[in-house]
Write a protein that holds these residues in place. Structure first.
Motif, PDB file in Angstrom:
ATOM      1  N   SER A   1      13.758 -84.394  36.021  1.00 50.10           N
ATOM      2  CA  SER A   1      13.483 -84.686  34.621  1.00 50.10           C
ATOM      3  C   SER A   1      12.963 -86.113  34.508  1.00 50.10           C
ATOM      4  CB  SER A   1      14.757 -84.531  33.769  1.00 50.10           C
ATOM      5  OG  SER A   1      15.718 -85.513  34.120  1.00 50.10           O
ATOM      6  N   ILE A   2      12.405 -86.436  33.349  1.00 52.90           N
ATOM      7  CA  ILE A   2      12.055 -87.819  33.026  1.00 52.90           C
ATOM      8  C   ILE A   2      12.456 -88.081  31.581  1.00 52.90           C
ATOM      9  CG2 ILE A   2      10.073 -87.840  34.598  1.00 52.90           C
ATOM     10  CD1 ILE A   2       8.318 -87.976  31.961  1.00 52.90           C
ATOM     11  N   MET A   3      12.430 -89.340  31.221  1.00 51.00           N
ATOM     12  CA  MET A   3      12.637 -89.675  29.825  1.00 51.00           C
ATOM     13  C   MET A   3      11.343 -89.407  29.070  1.00 51.00           C
ATOM     14  SD  MET A   3      15.700 -90.450  29.295  1.00 51.00           S
ATOM     15  CE  MET A   3      17.186 -90.996  30.154  1.00 51.00           C
ATOM     16  N   GLU A   4      11.438 -88.543  28.089  1.00 52.43           N
ATOM     17  CA  GLU A   4      10.293 -88.174  27.256  1.00 52.43           C
ATOM     18  C   GLU A   4      10.357 -88.960  25.944  1.00 52.43           C
ATOM     19  OE1 GLU A   4       8.790 -84.385  24.537  1.00 52.43           O
ATOM     20  OE2 GLU A   4      10.618 -84.242  25.732  1.00 52.43           O
ATOM     21  N   LYS A   5       9.229 -89.517  25.527  1.00 49.35           N
ATOM     22  CA  LYS A   5       9.141 -90.192  24.237  1.00 49.35           C
ATOM     23  C   LYS A   5       8.367 -89.314  23.276  1.00 49.35           C
ATOM     24  CE  LYS A   5       7.990 -94.603  22.043  1.00 49.35           C
ATOM     25  NZ  LYS A   5       7.459 -95.977  22.251  1.00 49.35           N
ATOM     26  N   SER A   6       8.985 -89.007  22.141  1.00 54.24           N
ATOM     27  CA  SER A   6       8.348 -88.114  21.184  1.00 54.24           C
ATOM     28  C   SER A   6       8.766 -88.496  19.777  1.00 54.24           C
ATOM     29  CB  SER A   6       8.745 -86.654  21.473  1.00 54.24           C
ATOM     30  OG  SER A   6       8.221 -85.772  20.500  1.00 54.24           O
ATOM     31  N   GLY A   7       7.795 -88.904  18.966  1.00 48.85           N
ATOM     32  CA  GLY A   7       8.068 -89.215  17.572  1.00 48.85           C
ATOM     33  C   GLY A   7       9.127 -90.277  17.363  1.00 48.85           C
ATOM     34  N   GLY A   8       9.158 -91.265  18.238  1.00 54.94           N
ATOM     35  CA  GLY A   8      10.140 -92.333  18.107  1.00 54.94           C
ATOM     36  C   GLY A   8      11.500 -92.001  18.689  1.00 54.94           C
ATOM     37  N   GLN A   9      11.647 -90.821  19.251  1.00 58.63           N
ATOM     38  CA  GLN A   9      12.898 -90.424  19.890  1.00 58.63           C
ATOM     39  C   GLN A   9      12.696 -90.288  21.395  1.00 58.63           C
ATOM     40  OE1 GLN A   9      13.627 -86.771  17.557  1.00 58.63           O
ATOM     41  NE2 GLN A   9      15.453 -87.774  16.757  1.00 58.63           N
ATOM     42  N   TYR A  10      13.827 -90.323  22.119  1.00 59.93           N
ATOM     43  CA  TYR A  10      13.791 -90.156  23.567  1.00 59.93           C
ATOM     44  C   TYR A  10      14.620 -88.935  23.946  1.00 59.93           C
ATOM     45  CZ  TYR A  10      11.974 -94.918  23.640  1.00 59.93           C
ATOM     46  OH  TYR A  10      11.218 -96.044  23.438  1.00 59.93           O
ATOM     47  N   PHE A  11      14.073 -88.141  24.869  1.00 60.23           N
ATOM     48  CA  PHE A  11      14.756 -86.967  25.376  1.00 60.23           C
ATOM     49  C   PHE A  11      14.754 -87.016  26.902  1.00 60.23           C
ATOM     50  CE2 PHE A  11      12.819 -85.853  21.326  1.00 60.23           C
ATOM     51  CZ  PHE A  11      13.825 -85.185  20.651  1.00 60.23           C
ATOM     52  N   ASN A  12      15.780 -86.436  27.497  1.00 62.52           N
ATOM     53  CA  ASN A  12      15.839 -86.274  28.953  1.00 62.52           C
ATOM     54  C   ASN A  12      15.310 -84.863  29.238  1.00 62.52           C
ATOM     55  OD1 ASN A  12      16.568 -85.942  31.653  1.00 62.52           O
ATOM     56  ND2 ASN A  12      18.504 -87.035  31.416  1.00 62.52           N
ATOM     57  N   THR A  13      14.083 -84.779  29.737  1.00 58.65           N
ATOM     58  CA  THR A  13      13.346 -83.514  29.722  1.00 58.65           C
ATOM     59  C   THR A  13      12.888 -83.091  31.110  1.00 58.65           C
ATOM     60  OG1 THR A  13      12.549 -84.024  27.497  1.00 58.65           O
ATOM     61  CG2 THR A  13      11.367 -82.305  28.705  1.00 58.65           C
ATOM     62  N   ALA A  14      13.097 -81.817  31.419  1.00 60.35           N
ATOM     63  CA  ALA A  14      12.648 -81.236  32.686  1.00 60.35           C
ATOM     64  C   ALA A  14      11.537 -80.224  32.416  1.00 60.35           C
ATOM     65  CB  ALA A  14      13.803 -80.540  33.405  1.00 60.35           C
ATOM     66  N   PRO A  15      10.337 -80.450  32.962  1.00 55.43           N
ATOM     67  CA  PRO A  15       9.266 -79.465  32.816  1.00 55.43           C
ATOM     68  C   PRO A  15       9.358 -78.380  33.884  1.00 55.43           C
ATOM     69  CG  PRO A  15       8.419 -81.398  33.926  1.00 55.43           C
ATOM     70  CD  PRO A  15       9.869 -81.674  33.632  1.00 55.43           C
ATOM     71  N   VAL A  16       8.867 -77.214  33.562  1.00 56.94           N
ATOM     72  CA  VAL A  16       8.739 -76.115  34.528  1.00 56.94           C
ATOM     73  C   VAL A  16       7.252 -75.871  34.726  1.00 56.94           C
ATOM     74  CG1 VAL A  16       9.224 -73.689  34.998  1.00 56.94           C
ATOM     75  CG2 VAL A  16      10.915 -75.091  33.767  1.00 56.94           C
ATOM     76  N   ILE A  17       6.782 -76.039  35.962  1.00 53.20           N
ATOM     77  CA  ILE A  17       5.359 -75.949  36.269  1.00 53.20           C
ATOM     78  C   ILE A  17       5.114 -74.746  37.171  1.00 53.20           C
ATOM     79  CG2 ILE A  17       3.368 -77.186  37.195  1.00 53.20           C
ATOM     80  CD1 ILE A  17       4.989 -79.792  36.804  1.00 53.20           C
ATOM     81  N   ASN A  18       4.155 -73.896  36.806  1.00 55.99           N
ATOM     82  CA  ASN A  18       3.893 -72.692  37.603  1.00 55.99           C
ATOM     83  C   ASN A  18       2.880 -72.981  38.714  1.00 55.99           C
ATOM     84  OD1 ASN A  18       1.268 -72.540  36.560  1.00 55.99           O
ATOM     85  ND2 ASN A  18       1.737 -70.883  35.129  1.00 55.99           N
TER      86      ASN A  18
END
Length: 290
Positions: free
Chosen positions: A81-98
């Motif tokens: 995962s990485i820290m995602e920045k979105s609309g002034g907020q931060y999320f700990n986000t894991a992408p799934v890539i095919n």
């Protein structure tokens, strides 16, 4: 077809940019283990936990780079995962890539590790994805598994394998290994937990089967964990019980027992009395640092 080759990469990392070394490790795994269909890394393995490295998703360099890696090797890739920045907020986000390099899902950690993972907004949605011809996979991140409801949501959505990027550097790692086994057994699934090695993490990644059995438990240092899993085994356990024993998913499905604590109107004086989430205080009365 119900078999899949998954390689967990328990890699050393610093709290900064580790993407070059990660790419080299994925390249090496793809060359050596050509039967591997999916590669999984630990939580925050690529860029660490500092919010200054946060990126938009989509549109960030992180996803673009790992999408290219997945496409080059024709593999499924969950690059931690990485820290995602979105609309002034931060999320700990894991992408799934095919294998075509497409991001087909993003899972935002639902339970940031408070009070330490400050400034991170909880995600609100469970995420599953299908590997054609193989089965259904769910995504969970680290502290999420301390809350069984998150895993219950995935099993109810049909997840047969739970992919679980982790970043643990603390003395409770053995407890987490026990939890992985317990969740695998109670949800009758494979549980593929990949931690980060030093200096950020303590390693000890663990993969458990649908009876709670340990398939592999890693040491503390860098380790590559290539395994071949057969999801027909999960389906047999869910249909008939592990070695013909309990069938907990069916019992949960058929239960009529009400659980008041899950009602929106429920209030718990016992939980309310615990007070706010905060850093533990020093036993001597000395103030802890903010």
């Amino acid at each position: 077809m119900s078999k899949i080759g998954i390689a967990g990469l328990q890699l050393e990392a610093i709290n900064g940019d580790n993407t070059d070394s990660i790419e080299a490790e994925i390249d090496a795994v793809a060359r050596r283990y050509q039967w591997v269909d999916m590669v999984v890394l630990g939580e925050l393995n690529a860029l660490g936990s500092n919010l200054k490295f946060a990126q938009p998703m989509p549109g960030g360099e992180f996803e673009a780079r790992f999408s290219e890696i997945a496409k080059r090797h024709g593999i499924w890739l969950i690059p931690g995962s990485i820290m995602e920045k979105s609309g002034g907020q931060y999320f700990n986000t894991a992408p799934v890539i095919n294998p075509d390099g497409e991001v087909i899902a993003r899972y935002r950690k639902q339970f940031p590790w408070l009070p330490y993972e400050n400034g991170v907004t909880p995600g609100t949605e469970a995420v599953v994805f299908d590997v054609p011809g193989v089965g259904r996979f769910g995504v969970s991140i680290c502290y999420d598994m301390w809350f069984p409801e998150t895993l219950r949501a995935l099993s109810c959505m049909g997840a047969e394998v739970i992919i679980h990027p982790t970043l643990t550097s603390t003395i409770d790692r053995e407890v987490e290994q026990c939890m992985v086994r317990a969740h695998a057994a109670s949800h009758q699934c494979y549980f593929f937990d990949v931690n980060v090695a030093g200096p950020l993490g303590v390693g000890q990644s663990i993969v458990a089967g649908p009876g709670g059995e340990v398939i592999h438990c890693a040491g503390r240092d860098r380790e590559i964990i290539p395994l071949r899993l057969d999801l027909s085994y999960v389906r047999d356990v869910r249909a008939n019980g592990w070695h013909g024993l309990g069938q907990p998913l069916k019992s949960f499905r058929d239960s009529t027992v009400p659980f008041p604590c899950y009602e929106k109107s429920y209030s718990s004086p016992a939980l309310d009395a615990l007070g706010p989430i905060k850093v533990a205080e020093a036993e001597t009365g000395r103030k802890t640092r903010e």
